[in-house]
Design a protein around this motif. Sequence first.
Motif, mmCIF file in Angstrom:
data_model
loop_
_atom_site.group_PDB
_atom_site.id
_atom_site.type_symbol
_atom_site.label_atom_id
_atom_site.label_comp_id
_atom_site.label_asym_id
_atom_site.label_seq_id
_atom_site.Cartn_x
_atom_site.Cartn_y
_atom_site.Cartn_z
ATOM 1 N N GLN A 123 21.113 89.071 99.954
ATOM 2 C CA GLN A 123 21.759 90.038 99.068
ATOM 3 C C GLN A 123 21.206 91.447 99.242
ATOM 4 N N GLY A 124 20.453 91.664 100.320
ATOM 5 C CA GLY A 124 19.953 92.992 100.623
ATOM 6 C C GLY A 124 21.009 93.849 101.277
ATOM 7 N N ALA A 125 20.590 95.020 101.777
ATOM 8 C CA ALA A 125 21.550 95.972 102.340
ATOM 9 C C ALA A 125 22.004 95.579 103.731
ATOM 10 N N GLU A 126 21.137 94.899 104.510
ATOM 11 C CA GLU A 126 21.548 94.483 105.842
ATOM 12 C C GLU A 126 22.490 93.283 105.766
ATOM 13 N N THR A 127 23.249 93.079 106.852
ATOM 14 C CA THR A 127 24.085 91.881 106.961
ATOM 15 C C THR A 127 23.223 90.769 107.537
ATOM 16 N N VAL A 128 22.866 89.830 106.699
ATOM 17 C CA VAL A 128 21.908 88.806 107.105
ATOM 18 C C VAL A 128 22.242 87.489 106.410
ATOM 19 N N THR A 129 22.040 86.395 107.138
ATOM 20 C CA THR A 129 22.176 85.055 106.577
ATOM 21 C C THR A 129 20.798 84.419 106.557
ATOM 22 N N ALA A 130 20.372 83.922 105.393
ATOM 23 C CA ALA A 130 19.083 83.253 105.254
ATOM 24 C C ALA A 130 19.322 81.763 105.045
ATOM 25 N N ILE A 131 18.767 80.952 105.938
ATOM 26 C CA ILE A 131 18.972 79.500 105.917
ATOM 27 C C ILE A 131 17.728 78.841 105.344
ATOM 28 N N ASP A 132 17.886 78.102 104.254
ATOM 29 C CA ASP A 132 16.779 77.362 103.658
ATOM 30 C C ASP A 132 16.587 76.063 104.436
ATOM 31 N N VAL A 133 15.512 76.001 105.210
ATOM 32 C CA VAL A 133 15.287 74.842 106.084
ATOM 33 C C VAL A 133 14.672 73.678 105.321
ATOM 34 N N ARG A 134 13.987 73.950 104.221
ATOM 35 C CA ARG A 134 13.354 72.870 103.460
ATOM 36 C C ARG A 134 14.361 71.817 103.014
ATOM 37 N N GLU A 135 15.599 72.241 102.791
ATOM 38 C CA GLU A 135 16.610 71.302 102.308
ATOM 39 C C GLU A 135 16.950 70.224 103.325
ATOM 40 N N VAL A 136 16.686 70.461 104.612
ATOM 41 C CA VAL A 136 17.098 69.508 105.653
ATOM 42 C C VAL A 136 15.910 68.945 106.430
ATOM 43 N N GLN A 137 14.693 69.121 105.920
ATOM 44 C CA GLN A 137 13.536 68.685 106.686
ATOM 45 C C GLN A 137 13.412 67.171 106.787
ATOM 46 N N ASN A 138 14.123 66.437 105.953
ATOM 47 C CA ASN A 138 14.127 64.978 106.082
ATOM 48 C C ASN A 138 15.204 64.478 107.044
ATOM 49 N N ARG A 139 16.018 65.382 107.548
ATOM 50 C CA ARG A 139 17.156 64.983 108.376
ATOM 51 C C ARG A 139 16.855 65.156 109.859
ATOM 52 N N SER A 140 17.628 64.469 110.693
ATOM 53 C CA SER A 140 17.498 64.563 112.152
ATOM 54 C C SER A 140 18.343 65.735 112.631
ATOM 55 N N ILE A 141 17.768 66.917 112.569
ATOM 56 C CA ILE A 141 18.499 68.118 112.948
ATOM 57 C C ILE A 141 17.550 69.052 113.686
ATOM 58 N N THR A 142 18.062 69.744 114.682
ATOM 59 C CA THR A 142 17.253 70.677 115.453
ATOM 60 C C THR A 142 17.509 72.104 114.972
ATOM 61 N N THR A 143 16.642 73.005 115.400
ATOM 62 C CA THR A 143 16.783 74.400 115.006
ATOM 63 C C THR A 143 18.089 74.986 115.524
ATOM 64 N N GLN A 144 18.447 74.651 116.786
ATOM 65 C CA GLN A 144 19.687 75.218 117.319
ATOM 66 C C GLN A 144 20.922 74.637 116.625
ATOM 67 N N GLU A 145 20.844 73.395 116.126
ATOM 68 C CA GLU A 145 21.965 72.846 115.371
ATOM 69 C C GLU A 145 22.128 73.565 114.037
ATOM 70 N N LEU A 146 21.017 73.891 113.393
ATOM 71 C CA LEU A 146 21.096 74.669 112.154
ATOM 72 C C LEU A 146 21.756 76.011 112.395
ATOM 73 N N LEU A 147 21.384 76.657 113.499
ATOM 74 C CA LEU A 147 21.944 77.969 113.795
ATOM 75 C C LEU A 147 23.436 77.897 114.085
ATOM 76 N N THR A 148 23.846 76.925 114.878
ATOM 77 C CA THR A 148 25.253 76.872 115.276
ATOM 78 C C THR A 148 26.159 76.472 114.114
ATOM 79 N N ARG A 149 25.599 75.971 113.016
ATOM 80 C CA ARG A 149 26.381 75.664 111.824
ATOM 81 C C ARG A 149 26.503 76.860 110.897
ATOM 82 N N SER A 150 25.940 78.001 111.286
ATOM 83 C CA SER A 150 26.008 79.217 110.474
ATOM 84 C C SER A 150 27.179 80.073 110.929
ATOM 85 N N SER A 151 27.780 80.787 110.009
ATOM 86 C CA SER A 151 28.916 81.643 110.364
ATOM 87 C C SER A 151 28.455 82.773 111.267
ATOM 88 N N GLY A 152 29.279 83.093 112.263
ATOM 89 C CA GLY A 152 28.983 84.175 113.181
ATOM 90 C C GLY A 152 28.063 83.825 114.316
#
Length: 799
Positions: A123-152
Motif C-alpha cells: 500500500q506504499g507509493a511504489e507499485t509492488v506486490t508483497a507475498i507472505d511466504v509463511r502461509e505456504v511453508q508447509n506446502r511443496s512449493i518452490t520460490t519460482q512457483e510462488l513468483l509465477t503465481r503473482s500477477s505481472g
Amino acid sequence: MKLLLHVFIYCLFLLFSGGLFAQVAINGVVKSNLGEALPGAIVVLKKENRTAATDENGQFSIANLPVANSYGVAITLLGYESYTQKVVVVGNEAQLNITLKEKRTEKRAVEITAKTEEQRISQGAETVTAIDVREVQNRSITTQELLTRSSGVRVRETGGLGSFTNISINGISGKQIKFFIDGIPLENTGYGTGIINLPVNLIDRIEVYKGITPVYLGADALGGAINIVSNKDVFSYADFSYERSTYNTSRLSVNTRALTKSKKAFVGLNGYYNHSDNDYKIDGEIQNTTTFETDTIRARRFHDQFTSYSVQAEAGVLQQKWANQLVVSANAIGYEKDLQHPFSTSRIPYGMARIYEQGMRYELKYRIDSLLQKKLSLSTYVGFYTVTSRFLDTSSNVYNWLGEVERRKNFKLGEFGPKHDLFSFTNNLSARVNATYRITKNNSLNLNLISNSILQRGRDTLYARLVNKGKDIYVTPQYVRKNVAGLAYQLNLAKDKLINIVALKYYRIDTRISEGGGVISLTADTLPVNVSKQNYGFSEAIRYAFFKEHLFVKANYEYATRLPDQFEVLGDRVFIIPNTNLNPETSNNYNFGFQANAKGRLGKLNVEANRFYRDTRNNIFLVISQAFAQYQNIARVTVKGYDGEISYAPLPFIQLKVNATFQDIRNRSDTTVVQTAGIDKRYFNARLPTIPYYFGNAEIGFAIPNIAIAKDVLQVYYTLNYIQQFYIAFDIDGIEATKARVPEQYLQHAGIAYSLPRNRAGVSFEVHNFMDKRAFDNYKIEKPGRTFHVKLRYFLSKY
C-alpha cells in the motif's frame, strides 16, 4: 578501489562510534489463559503513536522508542478482554509476558484491524506486490512457483528442478530484473545463490517491485526487482523440512537460531540441499536407420542431474546501545548441473557436458536506528564473495535421445564446440551504506550508496593446447566495477493519506578488459582497454488513500538505467567475445493503478489493478554470427499492458484468488541500425516473438481448523496456471496453420496439508500438473509432466 576503501573505513567508524547513542525496545509474548500463543493481537503505545501485531507465535516487538521513564501498553484481541499495563524500562529493553482472558459473552462484534508488513509495503507509493511466504511453508512449493503465481510475473524454465530460468515483470525480463536478499544485490554471486535454489522455509516474504526500484535497494534495475526477505524472528527456534518427489527429487532445508537469555546476542545455522535426476520423458528426435529420415520418439532425459547446497553460519548482537544489529556470517555454496542440450533447442542431446560451481561468501551487516537525536538511522554492509566455476566439455561423442553414441567428432571438438576444461575464478567485493534522516514527522530523506567490484580470471590448458597453440586466453585478469548512488525524498501529508516520493540516481561502470577481435584471437598478451560509462535516473511516485484506507490510488514514473553486467561486457570467452562499447540500457517506465479492500457480512474482498507502459532503448541482445557471438545494443522496445488480481474470502476458512496479465511488447527499433540482427523494416511495430503475452492464475483454498485436536489446521487447495499460445517468430510471417508456436496450456495442481497447533509439525501431499498435460515455457523444450510431492516439516521454538 579507493571508493571501496573509503566505504569500508566509514563502516568501521560507524561500528565503533555508535556507542554514544541509545534507544529503547519493548518485546513480548501474548498467550491465552490456556498457555496458547495468540497471533493477531494488537499492541498499542498510545502516547508514542506506535502499534504492532503479534505473529503466529504470539510475539511482538516495538523498537526505536524515545527514552522515557514509563510506557503505557494496551493490548486488544477479538474474543478476549482488553489488557493495559504501565511498563517501566530498566536499561534499554523490556520483555513482557502477557496473558489475555477469554470473554465468556460477546454482546456486540468489535472489529480490530492492523496492517501486516505485506499490506504496509503493497500500500506504499511504489507499485509492488508483497507475498507472505509463511502461509505456504508447509506446502511443496518452490520460490519460482510462488513468483509465477503473482500477477505481472512470469518465470520461464528450460526444464525441471535447477534448470536455467528467465523471469519477467510487466514485460521487462532477464538481466533487466535485479534480485536481492534482505536488500543486498545477488548480482555476480554465482548460480548457487540464485532464487531458484532458495527454499521457502528460509523466507519470510517476497517483494516484487514493478516499474520503480526503491532507492534503498540500490541497483541498476531497468524496470523490476525482486527482494527476498529472510526470517528474522527474535527468538530461539529450529525449523526442519524435507520434501521428496518424482524423478528422484529431494529438497532439504534447515533453519536454526539460538538467542541468549537477554535476547541481545544470537548464533544461527541454516542451509539447504536440492537434488533431482530430472529424467522425465520428452519428445526427442532420432534418425531412422532405414529411411534416414528424422523420427520423433518419447524418450527420457538421460543427462540432466542437478545438485545444489548451501551452509551458512552467522552470529550477531541485537538491541545494544551502540547497535540495533551487528551480524557476521560465512556461507559455503555449491552447484552442479548436467547439460542435456543447448540452451535454445532440445534437438541435440548431450551426454557428458557439465558445469560445476563452488563459492564462499563472507558478510558484515551493521545497523543503528537512533543517531542525531534519534532522527538518523543507518545501515552498512560489506560482503566478499569468491566463486570458482568449471565448464567441462571434453567428449567428442555424438549422442541420440536413446542415450546411445552414434558417432564421434574430430578429437578437438566437444559437444558444444571446441573442447573445454575451463576454470573461472571470480572475486566480488560489495559495499553499501544506507541512511534515512527524518527531517520532521512527515518528511524524510533516504541516501543509498553501493559499490560492486568484480575481478575475473581463468584457466583452460586443454583449449590452449588443442586450439590456440598453447596460449591460454583466459589467464589475463579482467574487472568490472559498478557504482550506484540514490537519494530519495518522502513527503507524507493528510495523516499519511498522501505519500509522495521523489528520487535521483547515478550509475557508473568502469571496465578493464583485454582487447581482441574474436574468441580465438584473444590472446594473453593483448593490451588492456579501460572503458567507463555513466548515466542518471529519476523517479516520482505518489499515492493517495480514500475511504479510511479502503481504496489506494497510485501513479509513478521512472527513467531507469541498467548497466551491462560482467558477462555482457567480458563475454564468457568460450562462445561470446567481449564488447567494451556496450552502452547502458535505459527505459521510461509508467505505472498507474489502484488497490481496494472491503470487509463485511459477505466476507473479505481485495482488488488490485495496474496499467503499465515501458519504452526501453539500447536493449542488449546476444547477436550470433558464423564466427562468434557478442552482446550488442540493437533494439528499442515498447511494452503496454495491465495486470490485476482479485482475492475473496466469503468465509474465514475459504480463500479464492484469480489474477491475469496482458503485455503487448512491440519492436520500435531504428531498422537502419539493426539490419545485422536480422530485424528489417517489415517488423517495425510488430509484436516480439518467443514471449508470452497473456497469462493468469486461479486458486481456491480451504483451511479447516480443529480437525483432530484444538488449533490444528487441515488445508486443501487447487491452483490453475494458464498461458495463451505464442509464436516463436514474428506473427506477420508464415502461414497460420504451420507456424511454430508454444501451445496454449492449462496446468493444474492440487494438494492437502495438515499442521499441528502453532505449526509445530506438518505434512503435505501434492500433485503438480495432475492432468499430465504437456508443459512448455520455450519452443519444444519440454518441462516435467505430472509429479507427486510429499513434504514433512518440524518447527520447534522457545521464547
